[in-house]
Design a protein around this motif. Structure first.
Motif, PDB file in Angstrom:
ATOM      1  N   ALA A  53      14.696   3.382  10.724  1.00 29.92           N
ATOM      2  CA  ALA A  53      15.587   3.488   9.773  1.00 29.92           C
ATOM      3  C   ALA A  53      16.205   2.173   8.985  1.00 29.92           C
ATOM      4  O   ALA A  53      16.420   2.123   7.803  1.00 29.92           O
ATOM      5  CB  ALA A  53      16.900   4.628   9.873  1.00 29.92           C
ATOM      6  N   ARG A  54      16.449   1.377   9.881  1.00 32.51           N
ATOM      7  CA  ARG A  54      17.151  -0.177   9.445  1.00 32.51           C
ATOM      8  C   ARG A  54      16.026  -1.007   9.255  1.00 32.51           C
ATOM      9  O   ARG A  54      16.450  -1.917   8.695  1.00 32.51           O
ATOM     10  CB  ARG A  54      17.956  -0.482  10.729  1.00 32.51           C
ATOM     11  CG  ARG A  54      17.361  -1.041  12.044  1.00 32.51           C
ATOM     12  CD  ARG A  54      18.304  -1.403  12.902  1.00 32.51           C
ATOM     13  NE  ARG A  54      19.162  -2.755  12.374  1.00 32.51           N
ATOM     14  CZ  ARG A  54      20.052  -3.161  13.265  1.00 32.51           C
ATOM     15  NH1 ARG A  54      20.163  -2.597  14.547  1.00 32.51           N
ATOM     16  NH2 ARG A  54      20.486  -4.338  13.300  1.00 32.51           N
ATOM     17  N   THR A  55      14.738  -0.867   9.698  1.00 31.39           N
ATOM     18  CA  THR A  55      13.585  -1.750   9.127  1.00 31.39           C
ATOM     19  C   THR A  55      13.527  -2.109   7.689  1.00 31.39           C
ATOM     20  O   THR A  55      13.482  -0.995   6.973  1.00 31.39           O
ATOM     21  CB  THR A  55      12.369  -1.300   9.856  1.00 31.39           C
ATOM     22  OG1 THR A  55      12.453  -1.184  11.218  1.00 31.39           O
ATOM     23  CG2 THR A  55      11.408  -2.272   9.587  1.00 31.39           C
ATOM     24  N   ILE A  56      13.344  -3.225   7.517  1.00 32.57           N
ATOM     25  CA  ILE A  56      12.831  -3.767   6.097  1.00 32.57           C
ATOM     26  C   ILE A  56      11.663  -4.039   6.037  1.00 32.57           C
ATOM     27  O   ILE A  56      11.094  -4.776   6.755  1.00 32.57           O
ATOM     28  CB  ILE A  56      13.939  -5.164   5.659  1.00 32.57           C
ATOM     29  CG1 ILE A  56      15.253  -4.784   6.019  1.00 32.57           C
ATOM     30  CG2 ILE A  56      13.491  -5.609   4.275  1.00 32.57           C
ATOM     31  CD1 ILE A  56      16.074  -5.746   5.765  1.00 32.57           C
ATOM     32  N   PHE A  57      11.000  -3.178   5.030  1.00 32.02           N
ATOM     33  CA  PHE A  57       9.474  -3.454   4.788  1.00 32.02           C
ATOM     34  C   PHE A  57       9.179  -4.253   3.901  1.00 32.02           C
ATOM     35  O   PHE A  57       9.649  -4.093   2.515  1.00 32.02           O
ATOM     36  CB  PHE A  57       8.859  -1.936   4.624  1.00 32.02           C
ATOM     37  CG  PHE A  57       9.138  -0.840   5.886  1.00 32.02           C
ATOM     38  CD1 PHE A  57       7.766  -0.855   6.861  1.00 32.02           C
ATOM     39  CD2 PHE A  57      10.098  -0.306   5.986  1.00 32.02           C
ATOM     40  CE1 PHE A  57       8.227  -0.194   7.809  1.00 32.02           C
ATOM     41  CE2 PHE A  57      10.406   0.417   7.067  1.00 32.02           C
ATOM     42  CZ  PHE A  57       9.161   0.752   8.169  1.00 32.02           C
ATOM     43  N   ILE A  58       8.122  -4.983   3.882  1.00 30.55           N
ATOM     44  CA  ILE A  58       7.573  -5.960   2.938  1.00 30.55           C
ATOM     45  C   ILE A  58       6.526  -5.050   1.983  1.00 30.55           C
ATOM     46  O   ILE A  58       5.577  -4.534   2.655  1.00 30.55           O
ATOM     47  CB  ILE A  58       6.718  -7.241   3.342  1.00 30.55           C
ATOM     48  CG1 ILE A  58       7.659  -7.877   4.519  1.00 30.55           C
ATOM     49  CG2 ILE A  58       6.578  -8.170   2.349  1.00 30.55           C
ATOM     50  CD1 ILE A  58       9.292  -8.200   4.026  1.00 30.55           C
ATOM     51  N   ALA A  59       7.037  -4.853   0.934  1.00 29.30           N
ATOM     52  CA  ALA A  59       6.168  -3.676  -0.002  1.00 29.30           C
ATOM     53  C   ALA A  59       5.561  -4.356  -1.123  1.00 29.30           C
ATOM     54  O   ALA A  59       6.227  -4.738  -1.708  1.00 29.30           O
ATOM     55  CB  ALA A  59       7.253  -2.716  -0.234  1.00 29.30           C
ATOM     56  N   GLY A  60       4.279  -3.950  -1.171  1.00 30.66           N
ATOM     57  CA  GLY A  60       3.435  -4.167  -2.517  1.00 30.66           C
ATOM     58  C   GLY A  60       3.715  -3.529  -3.758  1.00 30.66           C
ATOM     59  O   GLY A  60       4.439  -2.462  -3.462  1.00 30.66           O
ATOM     60  N   HIS A  61       3.228  -3.902  -4.799  1.00 30.27           N
ATOM     61  CA  HIS A  61       3.509  -3.267  -6.032  1.00 30.27           C
ATOM     62  C   HIS A  61       2.965  -1.918  -6.042  1.00 30.27           C
ATOM     63  O   HIS A  61       3.570  -1.178  -6.929  1.00 30.27           O
ATOM     64  CB  HIS A  61       2.647  -4.010  -7.276  1.00 30.27           C
ATOM     65  CG  HIS A  61       1.434  -4.010  -7.202  1.00 30.27           C
ATOM     66  ND1 HIS A  61       0.459  -4.540  -6.549  1.00 30.27           N
ATOM     67  CD2 HIS A  61       0.619  -3.250  -8.134  1.00 30.27           C
ATOM     68  CE1 HIS A  61      -0.921  -4.126  -6.771  1.00 30.27           C
ATOM     69  NE2 HIS A  61      -0.829  -3.481  -7.849  1.00 30.27           N
ATOM     70  N   LYS A  62       1.979  -1.479  -5.572  1.00 31.77           N
ATOM     71  CA  LYS A  62       1.530  -0.040  -5.507  1.00 31.77           C
ATOM     72  C   LYS A  62       2.708   0.937  -5.377  1.00 31.77           C
ATOM     73  O   LYS A  62       2.688   1.891  -5.794  1.00 31.77           O
ATOM     74  CB  LYS A  62       0.176   0.152  -4.818  1.00 31.77           C
ATOM     75  CG  LYS A  62      -1.025  -0.662  -5.355  1.00 31.77           C
ATOM     76  CD  LYS A  62      -2.214  -0.302  -4.558  1.00 31.77           C
ATOM     77  CE  LYS A  62      -3.501  -1.016  -5.021  1.00 31.77           C
ATOM     78  NZ  LYS A  62      -4.629  -0.836  -4.124  1.00 31.77           N
ATOM     79  N   VAL A  63       3.132   0.628  -4.233  1.00 31.52           N
ATOM     80  CA  VAL A  63       4.133   1.775  -3.793  1.00 31.52           C
ATOM     81  C   VAL A  63       5.413   2.046  -4.524  1.00 31.52           C
ATOM     82  O   VAL A  63       6.094   2.505  -4.287  1.00 31.52           O
ATOM     83  CB  VAL A  63       4.464   1.512  -1.900  1.00 31.52           C
ATOM     84  CG1 VAL A  63       3.090   1.929  -1.238  1.00 31.52           C
ATOM     85  CG2 VAL A  63       5.014   0.349  -1.886  1.00 31.52           C
TER      86      VAL A  63
END
Length: 451
Positions: A264-274
């Motif tokens: 829940a506390r994890t910060i995800f590196i997210a690309g433009h698609k999502v």
């Protein structure tokens, strides 16, 4: 008469969306009966780690933990073997009736949502969302198999009605929005007040997980991660990436052992698609994200667009450095910049995509800058993820938003490895190779358990 004709046309349009029919009902019933006949043998080979985790989850739920009325079948892992057998037989007998109930509920909700969407389009002067057509087709493909997953996972009709009402509203609102949700460079999970997107996203995939054959490996490294975070240090998980559901996969599996708070506390590196696809947006809203435009796709844009997206990436990197300096954060990054694909020989096996050296080097650099500036240390851990069967990625790679999707009940798995020592790996130059080799080794072990 005109009203009746319009109703008939609407009914015909909705028919292919959710018409599961008697053949589908019979198929589910037969599948369940076959499952029961082979159940005694299969249960003896169930993954022992997940079996024991089921008992942990049940204990937590009895104390008011993270139980869910959605897809309660996964909670049976903690029950005795005879009780599971009895529950499976009961589920097989009632499956056709429950399929009809859930199908009717879904049809009724879709009709209601379609009417609301038509009214909204009318209020906007007939202007529809430019991505609405593609997203609507995706929903048509996904819903029949998704409804069946709730039958198998034994979601009760009223719980299903409440959950699907929220689900369809989130999807329809996202599809019909004139402009997509605006994600900031550092987006923090939307946990209310109307919808807890984090919990909703986990519950969406809960019915699709085959818990009895899923795996969680390397849990002995969790305590190292916890102690690092409690000391105020940072943790970076270098991972392979297989589906858009990977954040929820991490939550659902760590939940089994009482470690859901880490996911829940994890910060995800997210690309433009999502962050731009109407179907993906509601899920992304429920996670902590650092939003970027993948270097893999930057060359597909015009020079003006490329400069704007590069400027946005620089903003995100500045936020990343601030978080590293602050300390006490856990990051998940897929250095490949995209999802894994099948092996080159055209078989069914997936393999981790090659890591981008600059992506790994960037995280090492951010960590070193934070520590040299009097900030906290950063600890690096490899993480293998096995989730491609849940929401299979497309065969090729594309930068455009709106890819075709399908859903499937499937086992999932994760495996954590021991901490990677930056100095021992050869610093920023050596870490990319060391991190990729570790993830591949973990993935091969996990793949051997799950295939």
């Amino acid at each position: 008469m005109a009203r009746g004709g319009a109703t008939a046309r609407k009914t015909r349009r909705l028919a292919p969306l959710l018409s599961l029919g008697s053949a589908a009902i019979a198929a589910v019933s037969i599948a369940w009966c076959s499952s029961c006949l082979s159940f005694f043998g299969s249960m003896r080979s169930a993954a022992p780690a997940v079996e024991s985790a089921g008992r942990t989850l049940v204990a937590r739920q009895s104390r008011g933990g993270s139980g869910s009325a959605v897809a309660p079948a996964g909670q049976l892992l903690g029950h005795s073997f005879p009780n599971r057998i009895l529950a499976d037989i009961t589920a097989a007998v009632t499956a056709p009736y429950r399929l009809m109930r859930l199908t009717k509920i879904t049809k009724d909700l879709v009709v209601e949502m379609q009417a609301q969407r038509a009214a909204k389009v009318g209020a906007n002067g007939g202007v529809k969302s430019p991505s609405g057509g593609t997203a609507s087709k995706t929903m048509k493909r996904m819903l029949p198999s998704y409804v069946k997953s709730h039958v198998i996972a034994r979601t009760e009709p009223e719980a299903f009605r409440d959950f699907m009402n929220t689900t369809l509203k989130l999807f329809f609102d996202s599809i019909s929005a004139e402009e997509p949700y605006n994600f900031s460079p550092y987006h923090q999970a939307v946990r209310g007040p109307e919808v807890d997107h984090y919990l909703w996203g986990n519950n969406f995939f809960r019915s699709m997980v085959k818990y009895r054959s899923s795996r969680v490996e390397g849990l002995e490294h969790i305590e190292s991660i916890r102690s690092s975070l409690e000391a105020g240090d940072n943790v970076v998980l270098f991972a392979n990436h297989q589906t858009e559901a990977d954040p929820q996969v991490l939550s659902l599996l760590l939940e089994l052992y009482g470690h859901e708070d880490l996911a829940a506390r994890t910060i995800f590196i997210a690309g433009h698609k999502v962050t731009t696809d109407p179907i993906a947006i509601p899920f992304s809203m429920g996670r902590n994200l650092l939003t970027i435009f993948s270097k893999k796709y930057l060359d597909t844009y015009t020079p003006e667009e490329r400069e704007a997206k590069s400027a946005r990436n620089r903003e995100t990197v500045a936020e990343m450095q601030r978080l590293f300096n602050e300390g006490g954060h856990i990051f998940w990054v897929a250095p490949s910049g995209g999802r894994d694909r099948r092996t080159a020989d055209g078989g069914t096996r997936f393999e981790p995509a090659k890591f981008d050296e600059q992506s790994v080097g960037l995280f090492c650099l951010l960590a070193q800058k934070a520590e040299r500036g009097g900030g906290r240390r950063t600890h690096f851990f490899p993480l293998a993820m096995w989730s491609h069967q849940l929401v299979p990625p497309p065969e090729g790679t594309q930068a455009a938003v709106g890819e075709a999707r399908s859903t499937k009940r499937a086992p999932i798995g994760i495996e954590l490895g021991p901490e990677l020592d930056l100095k021992a790996a050869g610093g920023r130059k050596g870490m990319p190779q060391a991190a990729e080799a570790s993830v591949r080794r973990l993935y091969n072990h996990l793949d051997g358990l799950l295939r």
